[in-house]
Design an enzyme around this catalytic site. Structure first.
Site, short mmCIF file in Angstrom:
data_model
loop_
_atom_site.label_atom_id
_atom_site.label_comp_id
_atom_site.label_asym_id
_atom_site.label_seq_id
_atom_site.Cartn_x
_atom_site.Cartn_y
_atom_site.Cartn_z
N GLY A 2 -0.87 10.25 -25.16
CA GLY A 2 -1.79 11.21 -26.33
C GLY A 2 -2.15 10.07 -27.32
N ASN A 21 2.77 14.64 -34.83
CA ASN A 21 3.97 14.41 -33.85
C ASN A 21 5.27 15.12 -34.52
OD1 ASN A 21 3.18 12.41 -31.70
ND2 ASN A 21 2.41 11.31 -33.32
N SER A 23 8.06 13.80 -34.85
CA SER A 23 8.66 13.13 -35.51
C SER A 23 7.53 12.19 -36.23
CB SER A 23 9.53 12.14 -34.61
OG SER A 23 9.16 10.64 -34.71
N ALA A 64 4.86 18.70 -19.90
CA ALA A 64 4.55 20.09 -19.36
C ALA A 64 5.68 20.97 -19.08
CB ALA A 64 3.79 19.88 -18.03
N SER A 116 -7.01 12.63 -16.21
CA SER A 116 -6.78 11.45 -15.13
C SER A 116 -7.12 10.38 -15.66
CB SER A 116 -7.20 12.08 -13.69
OG SER A 116 -6.77 10.82 -12.92
N LYS A 170 -6.90 19.47 -11.06
CA LYS A 170 -6.22 18.26 -11.50
C LYS A 170 -4.98 18.26 -10.50
CE LYS A 170 -4.71 14.61 -13.43
NZ LYS A 170 -3.24 14.22 -13.18
N HIS A 173 -6.25 16.89 -7.29
CA HIS A 173 -6.12 15.51 -7.62
C HIS A 173 -5.06 14.70 -7.11
CE1 HIS A 173 -6.08 11.99 -10.09
NE2 HIS A 173 -7.39 11.63 -9.88
N ASN A 174 -3.94 15.22 -7.87
CA ASN A 174 -2.77 14.56 -7.71
C ASN A 174 -2.22 14.75 -6.43
OD1 ASN A 174 -3.20 14.14 -10.53
ND2 ASN A 174 -0.87 14.61 -11.02
N GLU A 177 -3.98 12.04 -4.58
CA GLU A 177 -3.51 10.78 -5.06
C GLU A 177 -2.23 10.46 -4.22
OE1 GLU A 177 -3.16 10.45 -9.36
OE2 GLU A 177 -0.95 10.02 -8.88
N LYS A 248 6.74 13.47 -10.04
CA LYS A 248 6.94 14.16 -11.24
C LYS A 248 6.81 15.66 -10.81
CE LYS A 248 6.39 10.96 -14.95
NZ LYS A 248 5.19 10.31 -14.31
N ARG A 275 7.93 10.63 0.29
CA ARG A 275 8.52 10.21 -1.04
C ARG A 275 9.98 10.69 -1.08
NH1 ARG A 275 4.54 10.16 -6.31
NH2 ARG A 275 2.85 9.36 -5.54
N ARG A 433 6.01 36.16 19.12
CA ARG A 433 6.13 37.10 18.11
C ARG A 433 6.17 38.49 18.20
NH1 ARG A 433 1.98 37.14 14.55
NH2 ARG A 433 3.23 37.70 12.92
N HIS A 439 5.08 42.05 17.00
CA HIS A 439 4.17 41.90 15.92
C HIS A 439 2.51 41.92 16.11
CE1 HIS A 439 7.30 40.37 13.08
NE2 HIS A 439 7.64 39.69 14.01
C1 6PG Z 1 -3.55 10.62 -13.27
C2 6PG Z 1 -2.25 10.55 -12.63
C3 6PG Z 1 -1.23 10.91 -13.66
C4 6PG Z 1 0.25 10.79 -13.07
C5 6PG Z 1 1.06 11.79 -12.71
C6 6PG Z 1 1.48 11.68 -11.26
O1 6PG Z 1 -4.41 11.28 -12.65
O2 6PG Z 1 -3.66 10.14 -14.28
O3 6PG Z 1 -2.24 11.50 -11.39
O4 6PG Z 1 -1.21 12.38 -13.80
O5 6PG Z 1 0.47 9.30 -12.56
O6 6PG Z 1 2.30 11.93 -13.37
O7 6PG Z 1 2.80 11.27 -11.19
P1 6PG Z 1 4.07 11.25 -10.18
O8 6PG Z 1 3.54 10.15 -9.21
O9 6PG Z 1 5.19 10.69 -10.91
O10 6PG Z 1 4.18 12.58 -9.64
#
Ligand code: 6PG
Length: 467
Positions: A2, A21, A23, A64, A116, A170, A173-174, A177, A248, A275, A433, A439
């Site tokens: 942030g 923030n 805090s 989130a 990202s 997004k 995208h992940n 990734e 995550k 994973r 089936r 079915h």
């Molecule tokens: C990005 C990443 C970012 C992050 C995620 C995935 O595009 O900058 O995808 O969003 O690294 O938190 O993390 P995990 O691997 O912990 O699921």
């Protein structure tokens, strides 16, 4: 993340950024460490709102889930119709759809935006995937263009589509990734076990790959990770790190959503499950008793094997991106979003974690005017898959015979073969089936839906049109 995004915003001409923030200490800290940013500190939401020009724009960067709802609620107390609230976290797109609809009732715009690029991207230029209304995009476009990464002269941001479209893209995208990272990890494992090269030597292989068609951020950082030596032990750091991968949740969302949409993203799913498997230490600890007939991986020609692995990686990577784009297509159809897939490939060319040279080819493919129900059937990818596939098969066979798990390589190849098969054993599944659940099935030789009166005596079996 942030604070880095705030610093990025403040560094662009014409932007003044107010910071709030929960805090105040955190805010004071940021102001002290970055006086150059000229941040306006806010002690509470009222002060924050009062310090912004109208229409106000607030970017929320919190964990989130519930924290996001809490911040939205507080902002709505001090914001006015026409103001804009952006959620820049990794929110689940269905939450974003719900929030957008609720916030819209108040006259305030709510924009779920995928961001990202990690910490560095947030500061120097991320890839941005905003959803939300067309009206909010008119105000946000220039601001977001000013802070986004730039790839080949173009800012890596586009209005993805309405309500949750940005967070959906997004999420996918992940998912890609996850697949990309797992494929790279499998390539490393095979090379290491096959050739006996050290992590530092394999780092050189990845650095070399990064000069060709695999050129990408993830390949580049892999070389750096493999080259890293642990200061305390003198060992390659990769050997000191516990082999249990965290997550995550965005990969799991991509797979869950794909299951709901009926889109086979098997490479992404295998990467996500890989994973999970790695992190179940208690299961892995007892599984050593499982027998193996695997033969040691013996390689006669290291260079040829490494080239095979490179091609297998490239082919599997094409599958991962193809599956991801299929999911975006399916999501757009389901949620009625007008998503320009070529544009998505373009905004992923810079700033984001999966930035890669070959994204230009994806844009070209979608721009060609050809209808592309499967991305990898575009001529460029067909040629690449043709070139790679013998090597791809050799690598999967080698991994299987030597008992080296390569779930993403193997499942990508199985997907490829499944998709191109003229006839699949799904016919038998339909028969099963119909047998146990009536079915019904369709026939290859006439239209209609049929049910067979199954019996132990085949002569009694007959088909009837149930319509
Ligand atoms: C990005 C990443 C970012 C992050 C995620 C995935 O595009 O900058 O995808 O969003 O690294 O938190 O993390 P995990 O691997 O912990 O699921």
């Amino acid at each position: 993340m942030g604070s880095n995004l705030a610093r990025n915003l403040a560094s662009r001409e014409g932007n003044t950024v107010a910071v709030f923030n929960r805090s105040y200490e955190k805010t004071a800290d940021l102001i002290e460490t970055h006086p150059e940013a000229g941040f306006i500190p806010a002690k509470d939401y009222a002060e924050f709102a009062a310090s912004l020009q109208t229409p106000r724009t607030a970017i929320i960067m919190v964990k989130a889930g519930r924290p996001t709802d809490a911040v939205i609620e507080s902002l709505l107390e001090v914001f006015e119709p026409g103001d804009i609230i952006i959620d820049g976290g990794n929110a689940l797109f269905t939450d974003t759809i719900r929030r957008e609809h609720a916030v819209r009732e108040t006259g305030v715009h709510f924009v779920g935006m995928g961001v990202s690029g990690g910490e560095e991207g947030a500061l120097k230029g991320p890839s941005l995937m905003p959803g939300g209304s067309d009206e909010s995009w008119i105000t946000l476009g220039p601001i977001l263009r000013s802070i986004a990464a730039v790839a080949e002269g173009e800012p890596c941001v586009t209005h993805v589509g309405h309500d949750g479209a940005g967070h959906f893209v997004k999420m996918v995208h992940n998912g890609i990734e996850y697949a990309d990272m797992q494929l790279i990890a499998e390539a490393y494992d095979l090379i290491r076990r096959g050739t006996g090269k050290t992590p530092a030597e394999i780092a050189d292989v990845f650095a070399e790959w990064n000069t060709g068609e695999l050129e990408s951020y993830l390949i580049e950082i892999t070389a750096e990770v493999l080259r890293q030596v642990d200061a305390a032990t003198g060992q390659p750091l990769v050997d000191v790190i516990v082999d249990e991968a965290g997550a995550k949740g965005t990969g799991a969302w991509t797979v869950q959503t794909a299951l709901n949409l009926g889109t086979p993203v098997s490479g992404i799913a295998e990467a996500t499950f890989a994973r999970s498997l790695s992190s179940h230490r208690e299961q892995r600890d007892v599984a050593g008793v499982l027998p193996s007939s695997a033969e040691p991986l013996t390689i006669d020609d290291d260079a040829a094997f490494i080239e095979d692995v490179r091609l297998a990686l490239y082919a599997s990577k094409i599958v991962a991106y193809s599956q991801g784009f299929d999911e975006i297509r399916a999501g757009a159809a389901e949620y009625d979003w007008n998503i320009d897939l070529g544009e998505i490939a373009k905004i992923w060319r810079g700033g984001c974690i999966i930035r890669a040279q070959f994204l230009n080819r994806i844009t070209d493919a979608y721009r060609s005017g050809e209808d592309l129900p499967v991305l990898m059937t575009a001529p460029y990818f067909v040629e690449a898959l043709e070139r790679a596939q013998a090597a791809w098969r050799r690598v999967v066979v080698a991994a299987t015979q030597s008992g080296i798990p390569a779930p993403a390589f193997s499942s990508s190849l199985a997907y490829y073969d499944g998709l191109r098969a003229e006839r699949l054993p799904a016919a038998l599944i339909q028969g099963q089936r119909d047998f146990f659940g009536a079915h019904t099935y369709r026939r290859t030789d006439k239209p209609g839906t049929f049910h067979t009166l199954w019996s132990a005596d085949r002569s009694e079996v007959e088909a009837e049109d149930t319509h």
